[in-house]
Design a protein around this motif. Structure first.
Motif, short mmCIF file in Angstrom:
data_model
loop_
_atom_site.label_atom_id
_atom_site.label_comp_id
_atom_site.label_asym_id
_atom_site.label_seq_id
_atom_site.Cartn_x
_atom_site.Cartn_y
_atom_site.Cartn_z
N UNK A 1 14.13 1.46 -17.15
CA UNK A 1 14.04 2.84 -17.65
C UNK A 1 12.57 3.27 -17.77
N UNK A 2 11.70 2.30 -18.07
CA UNK A 2 10.26 2.62 -18.16
C UNK A 2 9.71 2.98 -16.77
N UNK A 3 10.14 2.20 -15.75
CA UNK A 3 9.72 2.50 -14.37
C UNK A 3 10.30 3.84 -13.91
N UNK A 4 11.52 4.13 -14.34
CA UNK A 4 12.17 5.41 -13.98
C UNK A 4 11.41 6.57 -14.63
N UNK A 5 11.10 6.44 -15.89
CA UNK A 5 10.36 7.50 -16.61
C UNK A 5 8.97 7.67 -16.00
N UNK A 6 8.45 6.57 -15.47
CA UNK A 6 7.10 6.59 -14.88
C UNK A 6 7.09 7.02 -13.43
N UNK A 7 8.26 7.31 -12.85
CA UNK A 7 8.31 7.84 -11.49
C UNK A 7 8.34 6.80 -10.39
N UNK A 8 8.43 5.50 -10.76
CA UNK A 8 8.45 4.45 -9.71
C UNK A 8 9.88 4.14 -9.26
N UNK B 1 0.80 -1.23 0.00
CA UNK B 1 0.00 0.00 0.00
C UNK B 1 0.82 1.27 0.00
N UNK B 2 2.09 1.17 -0.40
CA UNK B 2 2.94 2.38 -0.47
C UNK B 2 3.28 2.72 -1.92
N UNK B 3 3.65 3.99 -2.15
CA UNK B 3 3.97 4.43 -3.53
C UNK B 3 5.47 4.35 -3.78
N UNK B 4 5.91 3.41 -4.68
CA UNK B 4 7.33 3.35 -5.02
C UNK B 4 7.76 4.64 -5.75
N UNK C 1 15.82 12.33 -17.71
CA UNK C 1 16.74 11.80 -18.74
C UNK C 1 16.21 10.47 -19.30
N UNK C 2 15.52 9.71 -18.46
CA UNK C 2 14.97 8.42 -18.94
C UNK C 2 13.88 8.67 -19.98
N UNK C 3 13.05 9.67 -19.73
CA UNK C 3 11.97 9.98 -20.68
C UNK C 3 12.56 10.29 -22.05
N UNK C 4 13.67 11.06 -22.05
CA UNK C 4 14.31 11.45 -23.32
C UNK C 4 14.99 10.25 -23.98
N UNK C 5 15.64 9.41 -23.15
CA UNK C 5 16.48 8.33 -23.70
C UNK C 5 15.67 7.11 -24.14
N UNK C 6 14.51 6.88 -23.51
CA UNK C 6 13.77 5.62 -23.73
C UNK C 6 13.56 5.27 -25.21
N UNK C 7 13.09 6.22 -26.04
CA UNK C 7 12.78 5.83 -27.43
C UNK C 7 13.98 5.22 -28.16
#
Ligand code: GZL
Length: 305
Positions: free
Chosen positions: A245-252, A226-229, A295-301
């Motif tokens: 990197x997807x989890x990083x871009x997603x804030x987890x 019940x906690x937010x990663x 940086x993950x959001x930019x690099x992911x694609x």
């Protein structure tokens, strides 16, 4: 066929004069490993090197068996990523007696006898641990309780990522590792250990996971509690594979230190030089960086793995 220079290798090149490499892989325990295997297999093909490949399911005895079989088959060169640092001298001495050069890739061994292998190609894991801790030092304030998900017990990346992290947090006594246990570099291992930490540790601020896969397992456990990663409990991992990197871009996840698995091209270049008896550097360290959420959001694609 024309006799080809077998260099220092006493092996018999394949019929058509191609170099034959025996590669003993650790296993298929993580996204990083899968990407590393793909890089080795694809690079061998494009380098015209015949590859014999084995997956040891993370068991040292299976890697030793594979190396022995490559010696029997008289390959021209042996390459492997030692699952743990110790216990290799005997089998590497057998390769040396058979005049088959050995290249260490990804993980290192701690033998005193550096004549047992020609070169080591891979990351500086202590530096990776330092980068992870440096981010935490710069992004935490006040008492900070860290739980650590260690990689495979006895493996160079697990030993060194722990050492590098501890070296840096020593400068900030407020940051304390309150629990540390191996999750064996797997997602399920990370989840199980994190479930136990959530029960035993009253106040966890940060997870330091030695690879993305264990960090992703910890995310599942944190959510189930019940906690937010990434918010209630911050997460720092190493590797930077696509799922991480997807989890990083997603804030987890909050920060990832890259560990480059694409060692194939450099490995094949080194193998050709070694078989031809050319001098090679004792150690070849791979290029790698770090990623914040932006940086993950930019690099992911553009990520290849
Ligand atoms: C590091 C490599 C580690 C990765 C894990 O070079 O040996 O093993 O960090 C993998 O994902 O299981």
């Amino acid at each position: 066929t024309a006799l080809t220079a077998c260099g220092s290798g006493g092996g018999n090149a394949a019929d058509d004069g191609k170099i034959t490499m025996g590669f003993a892989q650790v296993g298929a325990e993580s996204g990083w490993r899968t990407a590393n295997t793909k890089s080795v297999q694809e690079s061998a093909k494009s380098a015209g090197i015949e590859l014999k490949f084995s997956d040891a399911q993370q068991k040292q005895e299976n890697q030793i068996k594979a190396i022995r079989s490559y010696i029997q088959q008289k390959v021209d060169v042996i390459a492997f990523s030692p699952v743990v640092e110790t216990g290799w001298d005997t089998v590497l001495l057998e390769a040396k007696r058979a005049k088959i050069p050995v290249i260490l890739t990804d993980r290192a061994i701690d033998s005193d006898d550096t004549s047992l292998y020609e070169t080591f190609l891979g990351s500086d894991f202590i530096d990776e641990g330092k980068k992870a801790a440096q981010w935490l030092v710069e992004n935490s304030s006040g008492p900070t309780n860290v739980v650590e998900l260690q990689g495979t017990t006895g493996a160079a990346p697990a030993i060194d990522r722990k050492e590098g992290f501890e070296d840096v947090i020593r400068s900030k006594p407020d940051i304390r590792i309150v629990a540390s246990q191996t999750g064996d570099f797997t997602r399920s291992g990370g989840k199980q250990v994190m479930e136990a930490f959530l029960k035993s540790q009253p106040d966890i601020d940060v997870v330091y996971a030695h690879n993305d896969d264990m960090g992703l397992g910890a995310i599942e456990a944190i959510k189930a509690a019940g906690k937010k990663p990434g918010v209630d409990i911050k997460i720092i991992t190493v590797d930077a594979v696509k799922d991480g990197m997807t989890a990083l871009a997603g804030g987890e996840i909050n920060f990832i230190v890259e560990c480059n698995p694409l060692l194939g091209p450099q490995l094949m270049d080194l193998a050709k030089k070694v078989v031809d008896g050319e001098e090679v550097p004792e150690r070849v360290v791979t290029e790698e960086t770090t990623f914040t959420q932006d940086q993950a959001k930019t690099a992911l694609p553009d990520r290849k793995y």
